[in-house]
Design an enzyme around this catalytic site. Structure first.
Site, PDB file in Angstrom:
ATOM      1  CB  CYS A 180       3.901  -0.518   2.459  1.00  0.00           C
ATOM      2  SG  CYS A 180       2.363  -1.170   3.104  1.00  0.00           S
ATOM      3  CB  CYS A 234      -0.924   0.001   1.210  1.00  0.00           C
ATOM      4  SG  CYS A 234      -0.070  -0.274   2.758  1.00  0.00           S
TER       5      CYS A 234
END
Lengths: 352, 78
Positions: free
Chosen positions: B14, B11
């Protein structure tokens, strides 16, 4: 003071007092604007060279009233939710649920599903973490269904745009569907339909992280961070949703709405669910549509069914869950939740 | 040299976490080996439930959200 002068990431760190003054100040300002939305939107609508009571005039008025209203509400709800959820974490929730074997596990899981911060992108590690800690599959499902189904954004917007009565009905039934669906699936013994590797997994214990001690300012910061992230992501869906709502409000004739989404046609509830599941939006995007539908005389049961299936059953989430669940289990999951939604829809169409 | 693992399904946050680790490491003038873990099985084995999570030399230091740069600095220089 700490020595963070060379910290490039936190060059805009504000002193604590600014937070204690700033947050109430911004909240008050938002509240004042919120109270003036009708005159403001009428003023803006009057700038357009169309008659106020024409179809286009109605649609424009709906749009310019709803956009600031929804964005203000959304910002407030996301902020408050972000602050409240800072007291919860998936790790704590897991510890609470792992100790509960009895029937209370289901409603408790649904409640924690609403309060625990998690994004759909980490639903896979979360799912595995729960199941490997010995939390029953059904309880895990109650948790996963309740999170989106009775999320604060949906409830808050429903309250602000449609009214407290319908928001309360939605809360009670959404919560019941999450609890009961988990319970039913728990009874079905579905563990054998997990992907093989999940069943055989002996996951390591969660690294016992030292629990971060957060100050109130830290929590307020989390709230602001949430606003930036979530409002920054969903605003486009909000505009699209309000655009559709405005079109319905301005152009769709009432008798047509009654024919399609009225309570008389038996097929309107399943049709609403069928349309709702593949629709990919979120609570903030769908509630302006719900507002317009109800305003045009759509039956409450049909509209509730539509809203619940859009919010609670989303294809992208199913695709994510495909990593841990077999197709068969996903199909059962959809069928059980959809059955609960259908029942709710028929109940309200029948009662009202 | 420290080995830092960033756990996350890929994501946005991240990626932001990975970038932050890189930046903090270069601020501190140390080299770290960054490994991104996005496979759900490995995440489960490490006991990660909320992402992004960070471990330094095999020890979990953070889970659930973008870590603060000040904290990362501590973990990397410890």
């Amino acid at each position: 003071m700490t020595t963070e002068t060379h910290d490039p990431i936190h060059h805009h760190r504000a002193p604590d007092w600014l937070w204690y003054v700033g947050v109430p100040l911004v909240a008050t300002l938002g509240w004042l604007i919120y109270g003036q939305l009708i005159p403001m939107s009428e003023w803006v609508t009057a700038l357009f060279p169309v008659a106020r009571d024409s179809h286009t005039g109605e649609a424009i008025a709906f749009f310019v009233y709803d956009v600031p209203k929804v964005l203000l509400l959304l910002t407030g709800i996301v902020f408050v939710t972000g602050v409240l959820r800072s007291w919860f974490s998936p790790e704590k929730t897991r510890a609470i649920l792992a100790g509960k074997r009895q029937i209370w596990g289901y409603p408790l899981a649904a409640l924690l599903g609403v309060l625990t911060p998690f994004c759909s992108c980490s639903s896979v590690p979360l799912f595995i973490g729960f199941v490997s800690a010995g939390i029953p599959l059904g309880v895990t499902f109650s948790f996963l269904i309740a999170g989106p189904m009775v999320g604060p954004v949906g409830l808050g917007l429903l309250y602000g745009l449609v009214g407290w009565q319908i928001a309360t009905i939605y809360l009670v039934f959404g919560f019941s569907i999450a609890t009961l669906s988990g319970f039913v699936m728990g009874r079905m013994g579905l563990e054998r339909y997990l992907q093989d590797w999940v069943r055989d997994l002996n996951a390591g214990p969660t690294g016992d992280l030292p629990e971060a001690r957060l100050t109130l300012v830290d929590r307020l910061k989390i709230g602001v961070e949430q606003v930036r992230e979530i409002v920054g992501k969903v605003w486009i869906w909000v505009l699209i949703g309000i655009g559709i709502g405005a079109a319905i409000h301005g152009y769709v004739p009432e008798d047509m709405m009654l024919r399609i989404m009225g309570g008389e046609a038996w097929w309107s509830v399943p049709a609403a669910v069928t349309v709702g599941v593949p629709m990919y939006t979120n609570a903030a995007g769908v509630i302006p549509i719900v507002e317009a539908l109800l305003g045009k005389g759509a039956a409450l049961g049909t509209t509730l069914a539509f809203m619940m299936s859009v919010i609670a059953l989303s294809l992208p989430e199913m695709i994510i869950l495909k990593q841990v669940l077999t197709l068969r289990l996903i199909a059962i999951f959809i069928a059980v939740v959809a059955a609960g939604i259908l029942a709710t829809g028929y109940l309200f169409n029948f009662l009202l | 040299m420290k080995t830092v693992k960033v756990y996350g399904p890929g994501c946005k946050r991240c990626d932001a976490t990975e970038a932050l680790v890189k930046q903090v490491a270069s601020d501190l003038g140390i080299t770290v080996e960054i490994e991104k873990v996005s496979d759900p099985k490995s995440m489960a084995m490490a006991g990660v439930m909320s992402t992004p999570a960070v471990s330094v030399d095999g020890k979990m230091v953070h889970a659930g959200g973008l870590p603060e740069a000040a904290h990362l600095k501590q973990w990397l220089s410890a």
